[in-house]
Design a protein around this motif. Structure first.
Motif, PDB file in Angstrom:
ATOM      1  N   GLU A 112       0.902  -1.210  -0.083  1.00 27.82           N
ATOM      2  CA  GLU A 112      -0.024   0.016  -0.116  1.00 27.82           C
ATOM      3  C   GLU A 112       0.912   1.252   0.149  1.00 27.82           C
ATOM      4  O   GLU A 112       0.757   2.156  -0.546  1.00 27.82           O
ATOM      5  N   LYS A 113       1.976   1.187   0.635  1.00 26.11           N
ATOM      6  CA  LYS A 113       2.863   2.380   0.757  1.00 26.11           C
ATOM      7  C   LYS A 113       3.509   2.565  -0.507  1.00 26.11           C
ATOM      8  O   LYS A 113       3.542   3.631  -1.042  1.00 26.11           O
ATOM      9  N   LEU A 170       2.298   1.697  -3.478  1.00 29.39           N
ATOM     10  CA  LEU A 170       1.408   1.847  -4.678  1.00 29.39           C
ATOM     11  C   LEU A 170       1.133   3.596  -4.402  1.00 29.39           C
ATOM     12  O   LEU A 170       0.658   4.201  -5.125  1.00 29.39           O
ATOM     13  N   ALA A 171       1.282   3.831  -3.224  1.00 29.15           N
ATOM     14  CA  ALA A 171       0.759   5.297  -3.188  1.00 29.15           C
ATOM     15  C   ALA A 171       2.034   6.364  -3.725  1.00 29.15           C
ATOM     16  O   ALA A 171       1.696   7.526  -4.108  1.00 29.15           O
ATOM     17  N   LYS A 172       3.054   5.570  -3.931  1.00 26.54           N
ATOM     18  CA  LYS A 172       4.327   6.383  -4.611  1.00 26.54           C
ATOM     19  C   LYS A 172       4.188   6.032  -6.231  1.00 26.54           C
ATOM     20  O   LYS A 172       4.566   6.802  -6.760  1.00 26.54           O
ATOM     21  N   PRO A 208       1.602   4.357  -8.193  1.00 26.64           N
ATOM     22  CA  PRO A 208       0.159   3.741  -8.307  1.00 26.64           C
ATOM     23  C   PRO A 208      -0.121   2.938  -9.687  1.00 26.64           C
ATOM     24  O   PRO A 208      -1.041   2.033  -9.868  1.00 26.64           O
ATOM     25  N   GLN A 255      -0.328  -7.482  -4.455  1.00 29.10           N
ATOM     26  CA  GLN A 255      -1.179  -6.874  -3.421  1.00 29.10           C
ATOM     27  C   GLN A 255      -2.324  -7.843  -3.476  1.00 29.10           C
ATOM     28  O   GLN A 255      -2.790  -8.279  -2.285  1.00 29.10           O
TER      29      GLN A 255
END
Length: 343
Positions: free
Chosen positions: A168-169, A171-173, A175, A184
């Motif tokens: 999740e961290k 994919l925040a950077k 996407p 995931q």
């Protein structure tokens, strides 16, 4: 579970420091041993040597994490998950990207020359006529790969909650990182979060509706909930449509249609003791489920006639639906196939 798949290429970094002669000699020896071991694919030996180079430089005031990265990569490739994990965690937490700037120019002979010193490169650019085509270039960031590899390390170590949080961290950077998206789904499934896993698969299918594996995975998740069993059937049928020899999709479709056979038989037996009419109704419902599963089982057998699971399943369906002749034929074939299996 995803296998650890890495690009096997060390990052190159120059190192110089004016220290005591014995310290420099130790550094040079460790670096040579690391590179030689890596080039000979002895990654288990290369890893601690790269780490030694990193620690020597760090003790002398140079924190070049390129060597730490190379140590982590070598540990990962040699399947030393605990050591690789520690290093990749450190690299990510420190914000390491691996981006290196190179300074080049073309000499009079047409050869590309590199300059380690930016000031020297800038001086040559403004004052020298011996060089042309001056370029300052940056190497690609390895930061996405750091997240991909650490996620795989966590999954291989069954640290699924850590994998979910890291992905999740990441994919925040990043996407649009396809590997992290794929991981995931794996992490959600491994941690038992089926709703989120299904959501990830649906998102992937929206982008690529012709991915048979994703339709199959969606069907598996939907088949676990009686409320979405009909959706699971649709997903398995789509997987088979896209991949006609998809044995697991056939199997899961058959058993999704049949339902929980053990529970059904138990309920029939218990009901028959007190209510024969209701018991007979349950028996007819069971027969109807097998009758609906029959054409799927036959399609599976037609697509893969030498598949033991296909033969065994169709034999059982024929038995339940009272087609004794065909059941006997398949029983003989099953015996023949089982005899060919390695002992």
């Amino acid at each position: 579970m995803k296998k650890l798949i890495l690009g096997i290429a060390i990052l190159v970094s120059s190192f110089t420091f004016a220290q005591k002669e014995d310290a420099n000699a130790k550094l040079q020896a460790a670096h040579k041993a690391a590179v030689d071991a890596f080039n000979s694919k002895n990654y288990a030996a290369a890893a601690p040597k790269f780490l030694e180079v990193y620690n020597i430089q760090k003790a002398n005031g140079q924190n070049d994490q390129t060597f730490l990265y190379n140590a982590g990569l070598s540990y990962a490739v040699s399947s030393n998950i605990p050591e690789a994990t520690k290093i990749y965690e450190e690299l990510i937490n420190s914000g390491y990207t691996g981006v290196q700037t190179t300074y080049t120019a073309i000499d009079k002979q047409g050869q590309k020359q590199s300059f380690d010193d930016k000031k020297m490169w800038e001086t040559m650019k403004t004052k020298s006529k011996d060089y042309t085509d001056f370029k300052e270039e940056k190497t690609p960031s390895v930061e996405p790969e750091l997240y991909e590899t650490l996620a795989t390390l966590y999954l291989n170590a069954k640290e699924n909650d850590k994998a979910v949080a890291l992905i999740e961290k990441g994919l925040a950077k990043f996407p649009n990182n396809a590997k992290l998206k794929d991981f995931q789904g794996t992490a959600f499934y491994a941690s038992g979060n089926n709703d989120k896993f299904a959501a990830v698969i649906k998102e992937q299918l929206a982008k690529d509706p012709n991915n048979a594996d994703n339709w199959y995975n969606l069907g598996v998740i939907q088949s676990k909930n009686p409320a979405t069993a009909a959706d699971a059937e649709t997903a398995f049928k789509k997987a088979i449509e896209l991949k006609p020899d998809f044995s697991n999709a056939y199997m899961n479709l058959v058993y999704t249609i049949i339902g929980d056979e053990d529970a059904a038989v138990k309920k029939i037996n218990e009901t028959n003791r007190t209510n024969k009419t209701e018991g007979a109704k349950l028996i007819e419902e069971r027969k109807a489920r097998f009758a609906r599963a029959l054409p799927v089982a036959e399609q599976w057998y037609k697509a893969l006639p030498e598949n033991i699971d296909a033969v065994s399943t169709l034999k059982d369906v024929y038995t339940i639906t009272k087609n004794t002749e065909k059941a006997a034929t398949l029983k003989a074939k099953l015996t023949e196939l089982e005899a060919k299996q390695p002992k």
